[in-house]
Design an enzyme around this catalytic site. Structure first.
Site, short mmCIF file in Angstrom:
data_model
loop_
_atom_site.label_atom_id
_atom_site.label_comp_id
_atom_site.label_asym_id
_atom_site.label_seq_id
_atom_site.Cartn_x
_atom_site.Cartn_y
_atom_site.Cartn_z
N CYS A 1 38.79 28.78 16.40
CA CYS A 1 37.34 28.63 16.44
C CYS A 1 36.68 29.89 15.87
CB CYS A 1 36.87 28.40 17.88
SG CYS A 1 35.07 28.49 18.05
N ASP B 1 3.33 10.43 3.07
CA ASP B 1 4.30 11.30 3.73
C ASP B 1 3.55 12.38 4.51
OD1 ASP B 1 6.67 12.32 4.53
OD2 ASP B 1 7.20 13.23 2.61
N CYS C 1 34.81 31.82 18.96
CA CYS C 1 35.49 32.44 20.11
C CYS C 1 36.95 32.74 19.83
CB CYS C 1 35.35 31.55 21.34
SG CYS C 1 36.29 30.03 21.20
N LYS D 1 11.39 2.60 0.33
CA LYS D 1 11.50 4.05 0.12
C LYS D 1 11.94 4.36 -1.30
CE LYS D 1 12.15 6.61 3.61
NZ LYS D 1 11.41 7.52 4.46
N LYS E 1 2.89 4.55 1.04
CA LYS E 1 3.44 5.11 2.27
C LYS E 1 3.22 6.61 2.17
CE LYS E 1 7.54 5.03 5.21
NZ LYS E 1 7.38 6.38 5.67
N CYS F 1 33.84 28.33 25.35
CA CYS F 1 33.37 28.85 24.05
C CYS F 1 31.84 29.07 24.11
CB CYS F 1 33.71 27.88 22.94
SG CYS F 1 32.96 28.32 21.36
N GLU G 1 0.85 -1.20 0.00
CA GLU G 1 0.00 0.00 0.00
C GLU G 1 0.88 1.25 0.00
OE1 GLU G 1 -2.17 -0.94 3.59
OE2 GLU G 1 -0.81 0.24 4.83
N CYS H 1 36.76 22.93 18.76
CA CYS H 1 37.20 24.10 19.51
C CYS H 1 37.56 23.59 20.90
CB CYS H 1 36.06 25.11 19.59
SG CYS H 1 36.34 26.34 20.87
N TYR I 1 -4.59 3.19 8.32
CA TYR I 1 -4.08 1.90 7.83
C TYR I 1 -3.69 0.93 8.93
CZ TYR I 1 -0.06 4.82 8.81
OH TYR I 1 0.81 5.67 9.42
S1 IVH Z 1 2.28 0.93 9.05
C1 IVH Z 1 4.51 -0.34 13.28
N1 IVH Z 1 1.41 1.95 6.80
O1 IVH Z 1 5.49 5.61 7.99
C2 IVH Z 1 4.38 0.77 12.32
N2 IVH Z 1 2.87 3.29 8.12
O2 IVH Z 1 8.33 4.97 8.54
C3 IVH Z 1 3.26 0.51 11.37
N3 IVH Z 1 3.28 5.51 7.20
O3 IVH Z 1 5.37 5.46 11.48
C4 IVH Z 1 3.17 1.59 10.38
N4 IVH Z 1 2.04 5.29 5.40
O4 IVH Z 1 3.79 7.12 10.25
C5 IVH Z 1 2.18 2.15 7.88
N5 IVH Z 1 0.53 2.71 4.80
C6 IVH Z 1 1.28 2.92 5.87
C7 IVH Z 1 1.97 4.13 6.09
C8 IVH Z 1 2.76 4.27 7.23
C9 IVH Z 1 2.83 6.11 6.10
C10 IVH Z 1 4.21 6.13 8.17
C11 IVH Z 1 3.88 5.87 9.62
C12 IVH Z 1 5.05 5.13 10.16
C13 IVH Z 1 6.13 5.53 9.23
C14 IVH Z 1 7.23 4.50 9.22
#
Ligand code: IVH
Length: 667
Positions: free
Chosen positions: A406, A116, A409, A312, A114, A429, A112, A424, A224
């Site tokens: 430095c 941000d 200082c 990532k 991730k 300092c 799924e 330093c 999620y």
């Molecule tokens: S599951 C035990 N699912 O990414 C942690 N996290 O780098 C379970 N995040 O802390 C997290 N999308 O804040 C999960 N589909 C997704 C996510 C997700 C974003 C974030 C979340 C987590 C961080 C980890």
């Protein structure tokens, strides 16, 4: 004729439904005008009949009165994060490990997006939203309930007639790319600072003290996962997502179910190709084992579960000019060269500075002022200079030699054996002192409110503080504080209260705040789990330290050398004298069955051998609560020489008066 109570109930139900259709399902069945008309009718009826007030009414999404600050509360189940993988080989290795752990038990994966955004945990008790916490340090977070309630896509009640006793729902609050652009444009036009990226904008919005402003921000959320659950369970992750959807939550929508590494690779590519079609920023994909029955067996490391891994995306890179190199002085005196860049947009945020780490690294990469450089930024990672583009080097580009003194200082600089960093060497300092103090008061350390960099600078310049322990003596310097620029009675009070409140922080915060090289927040938390007191940590051997899972020989050595330095142990003594709690919280509560537990004690006068703070420490260890003034609630007055009005008052109220000898008998 319908009674107002009935009509109110009917309108609320209908508006909740339309709200859900509009904000969660994106399938409205009435026009915005019709929706507004229903909302207005409800608001009018509610105004005429305050007796039917309900905090969960759809009219209550607009936010309430501003608050003074956020309260921190514990997570029922810690919010740990995910381990990262960066390429298909990492994913293959993850798959291999998982297969090894699960033997030949059949299982599948779900992929799924991730998101941000900002991680939030919602708590529903008997179907009602009772609390929303930020992730914070994973163990406790800020109470954001007021602000989260303004998000239309968050149900105030679960959409079911048979709600579970407890359900914590976890997900990500984000700002859409278009919402972010619009907000920034408005802010720019209003002469306000713009946010660097959608995630900062979401985080900044959730930290506003006025939820009415939060209600205006284009925030959204996707859910999620779960934290604590009572009276509800899920067989698979897909089952969890479907249930959350039925209960009224927005979930990741499109997901991929995979049986093999090859299928995972396919799904990851598919999602990455669609990344830009999503309205929010995605910094990768998350791969989760679908069958939840394996989660306990798979277990987790200190930092992350083994049933999931993040994938990532490659960080984006950008080209820009290196305008100058400045030098920063860290809290241990380390001098760090910093690239001052022509501002450039990378991964959605503007970058104008990047660390160059140290001179060795800078020489290895042959980085010179005037160069065109490639910089990179991935998610939360600090921007870094990847390399120089030598073909674009101007003839006058010049290297910056290591410092001979430095920059802050003018003190001598030196390199310690085996280290690349220049430091330093001047213990006094001011830049070093400032860095140490900034670290000490920071949110991830002692979390002292109302102390910013400018104030610390002023306190240092005025000679009011030199080191963290001095902060706790500031209350004796009230007049001097009032003389500082922009400090009035109220701000001085706030400052002193903030400092006073920090005396009882968790032990790991103090461990982190001490600035032991190699010891970050997580290591500090692991250390706290193994040592009840700072003194026990200070006496730990390499053997006991390396027996702790997250701690290797390098970190262990660093901890030992830190406590071996007299200047550090002397500073710790000054913190102890100032009244800081050097015990782990659990160890503090153990004293609740001490001989004085439940007793409230006041101290007055000068005791023959014990200082005020030592007496306080001792009383607390015996289980007592120590307060400042005598009242009918006081159980004991501990009195020394020259006791004045407190003694008289205690005698009048018939409160037992002890001397130091009597206290010692209790030990
Ligand atoms: S599951 C035990 N699912 O990414 C942690 N996290 O780098 C379970 N995040 O802390 C997290 N999308 O804040 C999960 N589909 C997704 C996510 C997700 C974003 C974030 C979340 C987590 C961080 C980890």
């Amino acid at each position: 004729m319908t009674l107002p109570a009935e009509r109110i109930a009917e309108l609320r139900k209908s508006l909740h439904d339309h709200n859900h259709r509009y904000y969660v399902l994106a399938e409205p069945v009435i026009s915005d005008r019709e929706y507004d008309a229903l909302l207005e009718e409800l608001a009018a009826l509610e105004a005429a009949h305050p007796e039917f007030d309900d905090s969960d009414s759809p009219t209550r999404r607009v936010g309430g009165a501003p608050i003074d600050g956020f309260v921190t509360r514990p997570h029922a189940v810690p919010m740990i994060s995910l381990a990262n993988s960066y390429n298909i080989a990492d994913v293959m290795a993850y798959d291999q490990r998982t297969r090894k752990l699960l033997g030949d038990q059949p299982f599948s994966y779900v992929v799924e997006p991730k998101i941000d955004g900002v991680a939030v945990s919602l708590r529903y008790e008997n179907g009602q939203l009772v609390q929303a916490l930020s992730r914070g340090d994973g163990r406790e977070g800020d109470d954001l309930t007021q602000n989260i309630r303004t998000l239309h896509s968050v149900p105030l009640r679960l959409r079911t007639d048979t709600p579970p006793e407890v359900l914590e729902v976890r997900g990500e609050v984000y700002m859409t790319r278009t919402g972010f652009q619009k907000l920034n444009l408005e802010r720019q036009n209003a002469g306000q600072n713009v946010f660097a990226n959608p995630r900062n904008a979401a985080a900044g919005s959730l930290k506003l003290l006025d939820s009415r402003t939060v209600a205006q921000r284009p925030l959204d959320a996707i859910w999620y996962g779960v934290g604590e659950t009572r009276g509800i369970g899920f067989d698979t992750h897909l089952d969890l997502l479907n249930t959350l959807k039925d209960l009224g939550f927005r979930t990741p929508g499109l997901t991929w179910t995979c049986q093999s590494a090859a299928e995972l690779e396919h799904a990851l590519l598919d999602l990455q190709n669609q990344k830009n079609d999503y309205p929010f920023e995605m910094d990768g994909a998350v791969i989760k084992v679908n069958e939840r029955k394996y989660y306990d067996d798979l277990g987790s490391t200190a930092k992350s579960p083994r049933w999931a891994v993040a994938y990532k995306y490659e960080p984006e890179q950008a080209e820009t000019r290196l305008l100058d190199i400045t030098v920063q002085v860290g809290r241990t005196g380390v001098l760090t060269p910093v690239a001052e860049l022509d501002p450039v947009l990378v991964s959605g945020s503007t970058v104008s500075r990047a660390t160059l780490h140290n001179w060795e690294e800078m020489e290895r990469k042959d980085i010179r002022i005037g160069d065109t450089v490639l910089i990179e930024k991935a998610g939360e990672i600090i921007p870094a200079v990847v390399r120089v583009l030598p073909e674009k080097r101007p003839p006058d580009a010049r290297a910056l030699p290591p410092p001979t003194e430095c920059p802050a200082c003018g003190g001598p600089v030196a390199r310690r054996e085996g280290e690349v960093a220049w430091r330093c060497d001047n213990p006094a300092c001011p830049a070093k002192g400032l860095s140490r103090l900034k670290h000490f008061v920071s949110r991830r350390c002692m979390d002292i409110d109302n102390v910013g960099e400018e104030l610390l600078k002023a306190l240092l310049t005025e000679g009011l503080i030199r080191e963290p322990a001095d902060l706790y003596r500031l209350r004796e310097q009230r007049d001097a504080l009032l003389n500082l620029e922009r400090m009035a009675e109220k701000s001085v009070d706030n400052l002193l209260t903030g400092i006073e409140n920090s005396k009882d922080r968790d032990l790991w915060r103090l461990i982190h705040a001490l600035g032991i090289p190699q010891v970050g927040e997580r290591t500090a938390q692991s250390l706290e789990e193994h040592f009840d007191t700072l003194d026990a940590l200070a006496q730990a051997t390499e053997e006991t330290l390396t027996a702790i899972p997250d701690i290797g020989p390098i970190v262990a050595k660093s901890i030992i050398s830190f406590f071996a330095l007299p200047e550090n142990s002397e500073h710790i003594e000054r913190l102890r004298e100032a009244g800081l709690n050097l015990l782990r919280k659990e160890a503090r509560t153990e004293t609740s069955d001490g001989p004085l537990s439940g007793k409230t004690v006041v101290i007055t006068g000068t005791l023959p051998t014990l200082s005020r703070d030592e007496a306080k420490d001792l009383l607390r260890k015996l289980g007592a609560t120590v307060t400042g003034s005598v009242s009918s609630k006081t159980d004991i007055l501990l009195a020394g020489e020259d006791a004045g009005s407190k003694l008289a008052k205690a005698q009048k109220l018939g409160i037992p008066v002890w001397d130091e000898a009597q206290l010692r008998e209790e030990i």
